[in-house]
Design a protein around this motif. Structure first.
Motif, short mmCIF file in Angstrom:
data_model
loop_
_atom_site.label_atom_id
_atom_site.label_comp_id
_atom_site.label_asym_id
_atom_site.label_seq_id
_atom_site.Cartn_x
_atom_site.Cartn_y
_atom_site.Cartn_z
N UNK A 123 -45.78 24.63 10.13
CA UNK A 123 -44.94 23.66 10.19
C UNK A 123 -44.69 22.72 11.35
N UNK A 171 -34.90 27.91 19.48
CA UNK A 171 -35.86 26.82 19.39
C UNK A 171 -35.35 25.44 19.66
N UNK A 191 -45.39 21.02 4.49
CA UNK A 191 -44.82 20.60 5.64
C UNK A 191 -44.81 18.93 5.83
N UNK A 200 -35.88 29.09 11.15
CA UNK A 200 -36.39 29.93 11.94
C UNK A 200 -35.27 31.29 12.58
N UNK A 256 -42.21 17.17 4.16
CA UNK A 256 -41.20 17.13 4.62
C UNK A 256 -41.07 16.50 5.89
N UNK A 257 -42.15 16.69 6.74
CA UNK A 257 -42.10 15.69 8.11
C UNK A 257 -42.00 14.46 7.96
N UNK A 267 -44.56 29.10 9.92
CA UNK A 267 -43.78 28.51 10.97
C UNK A 267 -44.76 27.75 11.84
N UNK A 317 -47.65 20.58 12.06
CA UNK A 317 -47.55 19.23 11.07
C UNK A 317 -46.53 18.49 11.77
N UNK A 318 -45.41 19.06 12.06
CA UNK A 318 -44.62 17.95 12.85
C UNK A 318 -45.03 17.32 13.90
N UNK A 329 -35.79 22.34 7.01
CA UNK A 329 -37.14 22.61 6.87
C UNK A 329 -37.56 24.04 7.14
N UNK A 330 -37.25 24.51 8.17
CA UNK A 330 -37.95 25.95 8.77
C UNK A 330 -36.46 26.67 9.28
N UNK A 385 -37.20 23.29 22.69
CA UNK A 385 -38.13 22.22 22.48
C UNK A 385 -37.72 20.60 22.80
N UNK A 429 -42.03 12.90 20.46
CA UNK A 429 -42.36 13.88 19.72
C UNK A 429 -41.34 15.20 20.13
N UNK A 486 -31.76 28.58 17.09
CA UNK A 486 -30.90 28.32 18.16
C UNK A 486 -31.77 28.28 19.56
N UNK A 495 -47.56 14.73 12.85
CA UNK A 495 -47.01 13.62 12.39
C UNK A 495 -46.29 12.69 13.21
N UNK A 496 -45.72 13.32 14.42
CA UNK A 496 -45.44 12.65 15.53
C UNK A 496 -46.41 11.83 16.14
N UNK A 502 -38.46 14.58 18.16
CA UNK A 502 -38.57 14.84 16.97
C UNK A 502 -38.93 16.31 16.35
N UNK A 503 -39.62 17.00 17.05
CA UNK A 503 -39.90 18.22 16.58
C UNK A 503 -38.72 19.10 16.57
N UNK A 555 -36.77 20.20 13.40
CA UNK A 555 -37.19 20.96 12.10
C UNK A 555 -36.08 22.10 11.75
N UNK A 608 -38.22 13.94 7.05
CA UNK A 608 -37.37 14.20 8.14
C UNK A 608 -37.65 12.88 8.96
N UNK A 609 -39.07 12.41 9.18
CA UNK A 609 -39.10 11.33 10.11
C UNK A 609 -38.54 9.99 9.58
#
Lengths: 398, 335, 119, 176
Positions: free
Chosen positions: C7, B130, B26, B124, B29-30, C4, C10-11, B121-122, B134, B104, B128, C14-15, B107-108, B111, B33-34
């Motif tokens: 993950x 999510x 993770x 889920x 991957x984070x 999940x 962790x995201x 990445x995930x 978020x 954040x 949709x 990182x942020x 950014x999150x 995912x 993605x960042x």
């Protein structure tokens, strides 16, 4: 005796009690509608849409304006007092800096008053040149108005288009008198210099271009659904109200009063030119914007006729002395500036310097109406109303 | 999936707990993605400045780097070296947390967005939901910024942000119900796979409602009420300077990225396009920049709505339309 | 499920690290020169703060907020329904229509009562 | 108003400055970093929307428009002092406006620069020498980096002034 006292106090207590009770009732009723406070917001002097240095203390209840207290004087440069210490010609540059968006018209308003005072005849060609530059400057000023109205409504793009057209007008002025912005072009008894070769053709070419482009720009801004929705019906102003508050210029004509100094009290060569005063009837924000847009079309029309009619000859009346010394007396003359009725009242005591110059600027009259019409509107609309009243603070504060 | 069987076996052999393996993958991957979204922000800000310049007869940045492409880098380094003003009256924690929250949350949200076949990445099963939920947390950041800075313009900006969120959250979520009905899943990759025929053609009303409410959700013109520059000087971020402001900027652009990517995934067929599957991300990028361009085009053409008009549009037009869309979809599917 | 959550955390981490790191770099690079005026509230240049911004401001969209909660709940019900809609068929549609209609009637009622007007 | 109250409360320089004094070899690295910072500062000058009078139309509004377009050089118009690097004082400064101007200047974060645009901002103007309200120059109340003369100066002149400011930024070290 004691008993009486006791009775009295009981009575008083009862009164207190009942008063308390009633006040309780009141407060209970008040608590149904939760008590909220008004937020006092400073708008300006440094603010993106303060048009210079306006400061308004807005009292906002949620989003609705409940009170406005305008503060002016942040640009007071005491022009009227300075005028008493300058010769008549020396004061002309100051008029440039008064309403700096329509300097030519301010020049004109001043020199026309001095000419009336000193009884100076102006050559024909100079009169036509004054009409041409005056109307060009009116267009430039209205273009700034439209661009700021667009910015205040949140659309940034029209500003760039309008300023591009304005640049062309400034280029024409630069050809004519060397300055982009503060021209000092008019003189008592004429204008400073004659046109360079081919200048009038450039003017005609520009008007033809503007006629075409204004159609597009009107579609972009005035035809926009959101813009219309934002502007229509906001702060409507009836003809009586407008007259009571002393509004002049396009803002007055947008309320349905057909008063244009060029028509009502013709000066210069306007009687020989065929044009219409733009009169609209709703008096709301949208009409105030449309009035400016249509006045640009009328100005183009006037410029075309003036260029067609302009005679040859001199531009400065012969035998004018270096210092204009009008005979003792007083004179008032007014013109239609791009913001409204601009008047100069000059008293002469026979010396080369005026005894008193009183300036009646249209911006001041237009601005004072703001608390009356913006109260009760949305905060975002109040900014728009302030924008459409089109005050220039060089002229409000002088 | 990315946690392949070999890796799990390897972990089991060496006594690495499965959560540590997950966490390290993770992390990689984070960071990926960042960096991708950092690059995306740089490209989008440059694009925004160039597109706006093109619309406004200007040139845009030309001097810094080749064709002005290093402009954002210069801006960022400058913001990094600016003084950090922390107003005296500001609320300590609200003021500090607001930019971080905005950044954040945006950014999150990235995912779960698939940019190619299996490139996610995930994935889920409620992806949709999510991705709708978020990034909306960012609004809380705006309200915190508004309330925390002890500034009236910021305060009003924050309140407007709240009002806008209240009005556009529902139409935005309801407009995608039709898609879930068609695809039979709320998993984003399944939705993309189900789109043999792009949903923009099957769900035109849903698409319109979604696009408009997305604009409102990410606070772009004509719905940029929270930072209406002509009345609230700089809106919720009035008191912010330097890097703290930059995080608002990042947050805004990452929200734009996720909104545009979501539009592509839901309505424009995701990575589908002619050619081999390997070209998927390229097709995705082309569609993505198309959507971003439309959003920027709208941004630089239209004026701003007023707050009551914004709410009227949300409740009286978009919400009934979104419900109508569900109705029509249901009836057509049942027949 | 646990993967999940890992993950997600962790995201977030990182942020958060990026934010802290950047602000730390800024702290190192900046030139701090504070004065009272600099730390005061920005009021379009005015020195005196004419009123407190943290007052009981009128929230005209309070009712909208209530409506939001109602419709958000509806939305949460709609998602699972939509996922399995294909297999349920017409009966589910009618059931859900009744549900939506009730809420829509509620919205219409609020509309008629003038709640949706920004006064 | 009191024109002498413009002094800032001086505080120790940045941590980088302290580091440079204490750690050996840090000077070289910080010098390179300073070059990078100066490059970024000169290429991203954001100025404040702060117009006083006539010069504001010429220098603030026209500077953004298509013909002059400071965006090419990375210049942007910002509305708050909190995000501005440069304050263009454009126009006549009156006594009533003086303390507001000073306050706005103090609210700008470091590093900050000031340009006095037009005769009025430089020394009170070519015309207002006997006016009772005009401050004779903005440098009476705040430090000025670049003076651009003119009444009003053309937008090209303001652009030239910004180029001069860029040279000044490069000449300055990272640590002030």
């Amino acid at each position: 005796m004691d008993k009486l006292e006791q009775l009295k106090t009981t009575r008083a207590d009862l009164d207190d009690l009942s008063a308390e009770f009633s006040s309780n009732e009141e407060s209970e009723e008040g608590s149904k509608d939760i008590k909220t406070d008004v937020l006092t917001i400073n708008f300006g002097p440094q603010h993106p849409s303060a048009h210079g240095v306006f400061r308004g203390v807005f009292e906002v209840d949620g989003e609705i304006i409940v009170g406005i207290e305008p503060h002016i004087g942040y640009l007071h440069r005491c022009f009227e007092k300075i005028a008493e210490h300058r010769t008549y010609t020396q004061f002309i540059p100051f008029t440039d800096r008064m309403d700096y968006l329509s300097s030519m018209l301010n020049n004109w308003g001043y020199v026309i008053s001095v000419e009336k005072l000193a009884d100076v005849a102006v050559p024909e060609r100079a009169e036509y040149l004054r009409v041409i530059v005056g109307e060009l400057n009116r267009i430039a000023s209205h273009l700034v108005f439209l661009s700021t109205a667009a910015i205040e409504a949140g659309a940034l793009t029209p500003y760039f288009y309008y300023f591009d057209e304005r640049e062309r007008i400034l280029w024409l002025f630069e050809q004519l008198c060397g300055a982009r912005f503060t021209y000092n072009y008019m003189r008592v008894g004429g204008v400073r210099v004659d046109t360079p070769d081919g200048w009038l053709d450039d003017v005609l070419a520009f008007t033809e271009r503007l006629e075409k482009t204004m159609v597009d720009y009107d579609k972009l801004l005035l035809g926009n659904y959101i813009f219309k929705k934002r502007m229509k019906g906001v702060a409507p102003f009836s003809a009586e109200q407008a007259l009571d508050w002393g509004l002049t210029g396009p803002s007055l004509r947008a309320s349905g009063v057909n008063y244009d100094v060029r028509k009502a009290d013709p000066y210069s060569v306007y009687p020989r030119i065929d044009f219409d005063a733009v009169v609209l009837y709703n008096g709301d924000n949208l009409d105030r914007v449309i009035a400016r847009s249509q006045e640009i079309i009328q100005s183009i029309n006037i410029i075309k006729q003036a260029v067609a009619q302009i005679p040859d000859g001199r531009v400065y009346s012969p035998g004018m002395p270096r210092y204009v010394t009008p005979p003792p007396g007083e004179a008032y003359a007014h013109i239609e500036s791009s913001r409204g009725d601009l008047g100069f009242y000059i008293i002469s005591d026979g010396s080369p310097k005026p005894y008193r110059v009183k300036i009646q600027g249209p911006s001041f009259g237009n601005l004072q109406v703001l608390p009356a019409i913006a109260t009760g509107s949305f905060f975002s609309d109040a900014v728009l109303i302030f924008g459409t009243l089109d005050a220039v603070f060089g002229e409000v504060d002088r | 999936m990315l946690t392949s069987v070999e890796l799990v076996e390897f972990a089991a052999k060496n006594g690495i707990p499965i959560w540590a393996l997950d966490a390290s993958i993770a992390l990689v991957l984070a960071l990926a993605v960042f960096s991708l979204c950092g690059l995306g922000v740089i490209v989008l800000v440059y694009m925004e400045r160039k597109v706006s310049a093109d619309i406004q007869l200007r040139l845009g940045p030309t001097h810094v780097g080749p064709r002005g492409s290093l402009q954002l880098i210069a801006d960022m380094i400058k913001l990094l070296s600016k003084e950090d003003v922390f107003p005296k009256h500001a609320d300590r924690w609200l003021f500090r947390l607001a930019p971080a929250l905005v950044f954040i949350a945006a950014f999150v949200g990235l995912m779960v967005i698939p940019i190619g076949p299996r490139l996610v990445v995930q994935d889920l099963s409620v992806g949709l939901l999510y991705v709708l939920a978020i990034p909306s947390i960012a609004v809380a950041g705006l309200i915190m910024a508004g309330f925390g800075s002890y500034n009236k313009y910021a305060m009003m900006g924050g309140l407007r942000a709240a009002a806008q969120m209240v009005s556009y959250e529902v139409p935005r979520a309801l407009s995608v119900i039709g898609i879930v009905m068609l695809a039979g899943s709320a998993k984003l990759s399944t939705i993309v796979d189900a789109q043999g025929f792009w949903y923009i053609f099957l769900q035109p009303i849903g698409f319109m409602v979604f696009l408009v409410s997305t604009l409102a959700e990410i606070n772009r013109v004509p719905f940029d009420m929270p930072e209406a520059e002509s009345e609230l000087v700089h809106g919720y971020s009035t008191e912010y300077s330097g890097m703290r402001y930059a995080f608002f900027l990042f947050g805004e652009y990452i929200a734009l990225i996720s909104a545009a990517a979501l539009t592509v995934v839901l309505f424009l067929g995701g990575w589908h396009g002619p050619g081999p599957e390997l070209l998927g991300p390229i097709w995705f990028a082309i569609k993505f920049f198309g959507v971003v361009f439309v959003i920027m085009w709208v941004r630089w053409t239209l004026p701003r709505f007023r707050i009551d008009q914004v709410m009227d549009l949300g409740w009286k037009v978009l919400l009934p339309l979104a419900l109508l869309n569900i109705l029509i979809t249901g009836i057509v599917m049942s027949i | 499920m646990i993967s999940e959550i890992i993950y997600f955390s962790v995201f977030v981490a990182v942020g958060l690290t990026v934010v802290v790191l950047m602000l730390g770099i800024q702290k190192l690079l900046q030139t701090k020169r504070h004065s009272d005026a600099k730390l005061s509230v920005y009021e379009c240049g005015n020195i005196d703060v004419v009123s407190d911004p943290r007052i009981q401001i009128k929230m005209r969209y309070y009712i909208f907020g209530l409506l939001l909660i109602i419709f958000d709940v509806e939305m949460i019900f709609l998602f699972p329904w939509a996922v399995v809609f294909k297999s349920l068929g017409l009966v589910a549609l009618i059931e859900m229509l009744v549900f939506i209609m009730i809420l829509l009637l509620g919205l219409l009622y609020a509309w008629r009562k003038g709640v949706l007007k920004w006064t | 108003m009191d024109l002498t109250k413009g002094q800032l409360i001086q505080q120790p320089a940045s941590k980088a400055g302290i580091l440079q004094e204490q750690a050996p070899g840090a000077g070289l690295i910080l010098g390179k970093a300073g070059d990078l910072l100066n490059w970024s500062r000169k290429n991203s000058i954001w100025w404040m929307a702060f117009g006083l009078a006539c010069c504001a139309i010429e220098s603030l509004m026209c500077l953004n428009t298509a013909r002059y377009d400071m965006d090419r050089h990375g210049g942007l118009l910002r509305n708050t002092p909190r995000l501005s690097d440069l304050m263009l004082v454009a126009g006549t400064l009156t006594h009533k406006m003086a303390d507001i101007t000073q306050h706005l200047y103090e609210q700008m974060p470091e590093p900050r620069y000031v340009m006095a645009i037009g005769g009025c901002a430089i020394n009170g103007g070519p015309f207002y020498y006997d006016s009772y309200t005009v401050v004779r120059g903005v440098d009476k109340i705040i430090p000025v980096d670049v003076y651009v003369p003119g009444c009003p100066p053309r937008p090209e002149a303001v652009m030239y002034g910004i180029e001069q400011l860029k040279e000044k930024i490069i000449a300055r070290g990272m640590i002030e």
